[in-house]
Design a protein around this motif. Structure first.
Motif, PDB file in Angstrom:
ATOM      1  N   ILE A 275       0.833  -1.206   0.000  1.00 21.09           N
ATOM      2  CA  ILE A 275       0.000   0.000   0.000  1.00 21.09           C
ATOM      3  C   ILE A 275       0.867   1.254   0.000  1.00 21.09           C
ATOM      4  CG2 ILE A 275      -1.591   1.364   1.415  1.00 21.09           C
ATOM      5  CD1 ILE A 275      -2.829  -1.329   2.305  1.00 21.09           C
ATOM      6  N   ILE A 276       1.883   1.293   0.854  1.00 22.77           N
ATOM      7  CA  ILE A 276       2.736   2.479   0.960  1.00 22.77           C
ATOM      8  C   ILE A 276       3.440   2.761  -0.358  1.00 22.77           C
ATOM      9  CG2 ILE A 276       4.860   3.347   2.035  1.00 22.77           C
ATOM     10  CD1 ILE A 276       3.876   1.931   4.632  1.00 22.77           C
ATOM     11  N   LEU A 277       4.011   1.752  -0.960  1.00 23.73           N
ATOM     12  CA  LEU A 277       4.761   1.966  -2.202  1.00 23.73           C
ATOM     13  C   LEU A 277       3.838   2.388  -3.345  1.00 23.73           C
ATOM     14  CD1 LEU A 277       7.256  -1.022  -1.939  1.00 23.73           C
ATOM     15  CD2 LEU A 277       7.802   1.406  -1.717  1.00 23.73           C
ATOM     16  N   ARG A 278       2.712   1.718  -3.479  1.00 25.91           N
ATOM     17  CA  ARG A 278       1.790   2.094  -4.556  1.00 25.91           C
ATOM     18  C   ARG A 278       1.253   3.509  -4.349  1.00 25.91           C
ATOM     19  NH1 ARG A 278      -2.675  -2.398  -5.702  1.00 25.91           N
ATOM     20  NH2 ARG A 278      -3.125  -0.887  -7.381  1.00 25.91           N
ATOM     21  N   ALA A 279       0.915   3.832  -3.108  1.00 23.14           N
ATOM     22  CA  ALA A 279       0.368   5.156  -2.821  1.00 23.14           C
ATOM     23  C   ALA A 279       1.399   6.251  -3.082  1.00 23.14           C
ATOM     24  CB  ALA A 279      -0.116   5.215  -1.373  1.00 23.14           C
ATOM     25  N   LEU A 280       2.659   6.010  -2.683  1.00 25.50           N
ATOM     26  CA  LEU A 280       3.690   7.028  -2.855  1.00 25.50           C
ATOM     27  C   LEU A 280       4.142   7.163  -4.304  1.00 25.50           C
ATOM     28  CD1 LEU A 280       5.885   6.513   0.339  1.00 25.50           C
ATOM     29  CD2 LEU A 280       4.167   8.277  -0.102  1.00 25.50           C
ATOM     30  N   LYS A 281       3.787   6.201  -5.141  1.00 25.54           N
ATOM     31  CA  LYS A 281       4.034   6.333  -6.582  1.00 25.54           C
ATOM     32  C   LYS A 281       2.925   7.109  -7.275  1.00 25.54           C
ATOM     33  CE  LYS A 281       6.698   2.056  -6.923  1.00 25.54           C
ATOM     34  NZ  LYS A 281       6.702   0.644  -7.409  1.00 25.54           N
ATOM     35  N   GLY A 282       1.881   7.443  -6.528  1.00 28.50           N
ATOM     36  CA  GLY A 282       0.810   8.266  -7.082  1.00 28.50           C
ATOM     37  C   GLY A 282      -0.413   7.520  -7.536  1.00 28.50           C
ATOM     38  N   GLU A 283      -0.459   6.216  -7.318  1.00 31.78           N
ATOM     39  CA  GLU A 283      -1.603   5.429  -7.777  1.00 31.78           C
ATOM     40  C   GLU A 283      -2.869   5.783  -6.995  1.00 31.78           C
ATOM     41  OE1 GLU A 283      -1.328   1.199  -8.421  1.00 31.78           O
ATOM     42  OE2 GLU A 283       0.863   1.297  -8.388  1.00 31.78           O
ATOM     43  N   ARG A 284      -3.977   5.675  -7.667  1.00 30.33           N
ATOM     44  CA  ARG A 284      -5.297   5.718  -7.020  1.00 30.33           C
ATOM     45  C   ARG A 284      -5.869   4.310  -7.166  1.00 30.33           C
ATOM     46  NH1 ARG A 284      -9.074  10.064  -6.410  1.00 30.33           N
ATOM     47  NH2 ARG A 284      -7.791  11.342  -7.824  1.00 30.33           N
ATOM     48  N   PHE A 285      -6.123   3.644  -6.048  1.00 32.58           N
ATOM     49  CA  PHE A 285      -6.549   2.249  -6.129  1.00 32.58           C
ATOM     50  C   PHE A 285      -7.395   1.902  -4.909  1.00 32.58           C
ATOM     51  CE2 PHE A 285      -2.579   2.455  -3.851  1.00 32.58           C
ATOM     52  CZ  PHE A 285      -2.640   1.495  -2.856  1.00 32.58           C
ATOM     53  N   GLU A 286      -7.945   0.694  -4.937  1.00 27.50           N
ATOM     54  CA  GLU A 286      -8.697   0.190  -3.794  1.00 27.50           C
ATOM     55  C   GLU A 286      -7.947  -0.979  -3.179  1.00 27.50           C
ATOM     56  OE1 GLU A 286     -12.706  -0.789  -4.745  1.00 27.50           O
ATOM     57  OE2 GLU A 286     -13.353   1.311  -4.716  1.00 27.50           O
ATOM     58  N   HIS A 287      -8.066  -1.104  -1.874  1.00 22.47           N
ATOM     59  CA  HIS A 287      -7.439  -2.228  -1.179  1.00 22.47           C
ATOM     60  C   HIS A 287      -8.464  -2.879  -0.267  1.00 22.47           C
ATOM     61  CE1 HIS A 287      -5.216  -4.191   2.159  1.00 22.47           C
ATOM     62  NE2 HIS A 287      -4.515  -4.652   1.142  1.00 22.47           N
ATOM     63  N   ASP A 288      -8.515  -4.200  -0.298  1.00 17.77           N
ATOM     64  CA  ASP A 288      -9.445  -4.962   0.535  1.00 17.77           C
ATOM     65  C   ASP A 288      -8.636  -5.827   1.495  1.00 17.77           C
ATOM     66  OD1 ASP A 288     -11.400  -6.530   1.697  1.00 17.77           O
ATOM     67  OD2 ASP A 288     -12.497  -6.845  -0.186  1.00 17.77           O
ATOM     68  N   ASP A 289      -8.748  -5.529   2.780  1.00 19.05           N
ATOM     69  CA  ASP A 289      -8.013  -6.293   3.792  1.00 19.05           C
ATOM     70  C   ASP A 289      -8.850  -7.428   4.382  1.00 19.05           C
ATOM     71  OD1 ASP A 289      -9.840  -4.976   5.326  1.00 19.05           O
ATOM     72  OD2 ASP A 289      -8.384  -3.978   6.625  1.00 19.05           O
ATOM     73  N   GLY A 290      -9.975  -7.712   3.733  1.00 16.62           N
ATOM     74  CA  GLY A 290     -10.858  -8.756   4.239  1.00 16.62           C
ATOM     75  C   GLY A 290     -12.081  -8.219   4.940  1.00 16.62           C
ATOM     76  N   THR A 291     -12.063  -6.921   5.250  1.00 15.64           N
ATOM     77  CA  THR A 291     -13.217  -6.297   5.901  1.00 15.64           C
ATOM     78  C   THR A 291     -13.964  -5.373   4.949  1.00 15.64           C
ATOM     79  OG1 THR A 291     -11.885  -4.431   6.727  1.00 15.64           O
ATOM     80  CG2 THR A 291     -12.056  -6.389   8.136  1.00 15.64           C
ATOM     81  N   GLY A 292     -13.536  -5.371   3.690  1.00 16.70           N
ATOM     82  CA  GLY A 292     -14.164  -4.500   2.710  1.00 16.70           C
ATOM     83  C   GLY A 292     -13.128  -3.625   2.029  1.00 16.70           C
ATOM     84  N   ALA A 293     -13.427  -3.203   0.811  1.00 17.12           N
ATOM     85  CA  ALA A 293     -12.495  -2.388   0.041  1.00 17.12           C
ATOM     86  C   ALA A 293     -12.573  -0.930   0.477  1.00 17.12           C
ATOM     87  CB  ALA A 293     -12.806  -2.508  -1.445  1.00 17.12           C
ATOM     88  N   ARG A 294     -11.432  -0.264   0.403  1.00 19.87           N
ATOM     89  CA  ARG A 294     -11.409   1.176   0.654  1.00 19.87           C
ATOM     90  C   ARG A 294     -10.519   1.840  -0.383  1.00 19.87           C
ATOM     91  NH1 ARG A 294      -7.214   2.997   5.410  1.00 19.87           N
ATOM     92  NH2 ARG A 294      -5.583   1.454   5.023  1.00 19.87           N
ATOM     93  N   PRO A 295     -10.838   3.081  -0.757  1.00 21.93           N
ATOM     94  CA  PRO A 295     -10.005   3.782  -1.733  1.00 21.93           C
ATOM     95  C   PRO A 295      -8.703   4.258  -1.091  1.00 21.93           C
ATOM     96  CG  PRO A 295     -11.776   5.200  -0.987  1.00 21.93           C
ATOM     97  CD  PRO A 295     -12.016   3.861  -0.358  1.00 21.93           C
ATOM     98  N   ILE A 296      -7.620   4.240  -1.863  1.00 22.36           N
ATOM     99  CA  ILE A 296      -6.301   4.715  -1.419  1.00 22.36           C
ATOM    100  C   ILE A 296      -5.823   5.768  -2.405  1.00 22.36           C
ATOM    101  CG2 ILE A 296      -3.913   4.100  -0.926  1.00 22.36           C
ATOM    102  CD1 ILE A 296      -5.759   2.707   0.998  1.00 22.36           C
ATOM    103  N   PHE A 297      -5.468   6.931  -1.894  1.00 26.75           N
ATOM    104  CA  PHE A 297      -4.946   8.009  -2.741  1.00 26.75           C
ATOM    105  C   PHE A 297      -4.184   8.973  -1.854  1.00 26.75           C
ATOM    106  CE2 PHE A 297      -5.519  12.099  -5.099  1.00 26.75           C
ATOM    107  CZ  PHE A 297      -4.802  11.748  -6.235  1.00 26.75           C
ATOM    108  N   VAL A 298      -2.928   9.256  -2.199  1.00 24.40           N
ATOM    109  CA  VAL A 298      -2.067  10.094  -1.364  1.00 24.40           C
ATOM    110  C   VAL A 298      -1.532  11.262  -2.179  1.00 24.40           C
ATOM    111  CG1 VAL A 298       0.194  10.192  -0.225  1.00 24.40           C
ATOM    112  CG2 VAL A 298      -1.379   8.320   0.283  1.00 24.40           C
ATOM    113  N   ARG A 299      -1.678  12.431  -1.642  1.00 23.23           N
ATOM    114  CA  ARG A 299      -1.044  13.642  -2.124  1.00 23.23           C
ATOM    115  C   ARG A 299      -0.663  14.482  -0.903  1.00 23.23           C
ATOM    116  NH1 ARG A 299      -1.070  11.051  -6.031  1.00 23.23           N
ATOM    117  NH2 ARG A 299      -1.487  11.639  -8.199  1.00 23.23           N
ATOM    118  N   PRO A 300       0.477  15.163  -0.909  1.00 19.71           N
ATOM    119  CA  PRO A 300       1.430  15.290  -2.001  1.00 19.71           C
ATOM    120  C   PRO A 300       2.258  14.023  -2.164  1.00 19.71           C
ATOM    121  CG  PRO A 300       2.343  16.293  -0.046  1.00 19.71           C
ATOM    122  CD  PRO A 300       0.934  15.877   0.307  1.00 19.71           C
ATOM    123  N   LEU A 301       2.980  13.951  -3.259  1.00 17.96           N
ATOM    124  CA  LEU A 301       3.914  12.857  -3.461  1.00 17.96           C
ATOM    125  C   LEU A 301       5.281  13.244  -2.908  1.00 17.96           C
ATOM    126  CD1 LEU A 301       2.960  11.755  -7.083  1.00 17.96           C
ATOM    127  CD2 LEU A 301       2.259  10.746  -4.894  1.00 17.96           C
TER     128      LEU A 301
END
Length: 337
Positions: free
Chosen positions: A138-164
């Protein structure tokens, strides 16, 4: 040129009988600025939670304060205990701090081992390997600027980080640890490696080669240098000044190792007697000439200083750093810079 890093580190421990916590934090920021000015390579900030002596729980906050008063020294935070924390929040903290420091940040992530900390954050020690892998992804994908969803087994959540961040994420993130799995994990994620044992570096390099990518930043612990050096005019008087603080630090680490049980590989067991601790060489009270002599005898490693070791008074810590400042020209010459 010899392979040395000159570092000043802080864990911010403040047992009740030692210096008050507010004095230590103010001194730590001033000392960071001083270390930056005299040419220290790296400031290290550690992390643990729920310690009676106030062991630094939030290294990102303290590093932010230090970044504001420095311009060239790098920061190395670690080990930040990744399984205890939300990786999205960690990614945001990394991004902001890397911008505040203009790309001078490194973060070693560790799996953790203290049962009490995991209980505090309602996490299971049994899940730490899984949480390490998920968190790093999650950290690496987020810090590369990706917008994505992650499901840890309790449901999906959106991930998006700015600034880079200023740096590439793989140049910021390192995996720490003392077992082969940590070396393989660092290689698999294409990040740096900060091991407890030097021989694990060979496994990390071999895994990077097997996977077909170049290694990132890594450290190879070497024998011959103490964990922390206290520079002083008289070694006996210097040792007397730091001995109770060094014993406190080792005793507390030993308690955590005992709580870990048979899985512990801690080197701190049985080192609660000041005479035994001094002989073990983990902490040293040296004159500047003793430091230069030791540097001439070994090929590399960390030349480390902890000026507030275990709540050591800022006054005593400043003596250490001012002697370091006076010794820096000769020290840099000795290591070939």
């Amino acid at each position: 040129m010899k392979d040395f890093t000159i570092s000043v580190s802080f864990d911010m421990r403040s047992p009740q009988w030692a210096s008050p916590t507010p004095q230590l934090y103010r001194a730590a920021i001033d000392m960071a600025a001083f270390a930056d000015g005299i040419g220290v390579d790296q400031i290290g900030l550690m992390q643990h939670h729920g310690s009676d002596d106030g062991y630094l729980p939030q290294p990102f906050v303290l590093a932010g304060g230090m970044a504001a008063v420095t311009s060239r020294v790098r920061f190395l935070l670690g080990a930040v205990i990744l399984p205890l924390h939300d990786p999205l929040e960690l990614a945001e903290q990394i991004a902001v701090l890397d911008n505040m420091s203009d790309g001078r940040l490194g973060v070693i992530f560790g799996a953790g081992y203290v049962p009490y900390e995991f209980a505090m954050f309602r996490q299971s020690l049994k899940d730490r390997a899984k949480r390490m892998d998920e968190g790093l992804e999650i950290i690496l994908r987020a810090l590369k600027g990706e917008r994505f969803e992650h499901d840890d087994g309790t449901g999906a959540r959106p991930i998006f980080v700015r600034p880079l961040p200023v740096q590439e994420p793989e140049d910021i993130v390192l995996v720490g640890g003392g077992v082969p799995a940590s070396a393989k994990r660092a290689a698999r994620f294409g990040v740096g490696f900060g091991p407890m044992k030097g021989d694990l570096v060979d496994l990390y390099l071999a895994e990077c080669a097997r996977l077909g990518h170049a290694p990132r930043r890594y450290f190879r612990p070497r024998p011959g240098m103490p964990m922390a050096i206290h520079l002083c005019e008289n070694p006996d008087e210097g040792w007397d000044a730091i001995a109770p603080h060094a014993v406190h630090v080792i005793t507390e680490y030993a308690k955590w190792a005992e709580a870990e049980g048979d899985a512990s590989s801690s080197p701190f067991k049985g080192l609660t007697d000041p005479a035994v601790l001094r002989h073990a060489g983990m902490f040293a009270a040296w004159t500047p000439q003793m430091l230069l002599d030791r540097v001439s005898e070994v090929e590399g490693g960390n030349i480390g200083f902890q000026p507030l070791l275990g709540g050591l008074s800022p006054e005593e810590g400043w003596k250490n750093l001012k002697l370091l400042a006076a010794t820096m020209p000769a020290l840099l010459e000795a290591i070939g810079r």
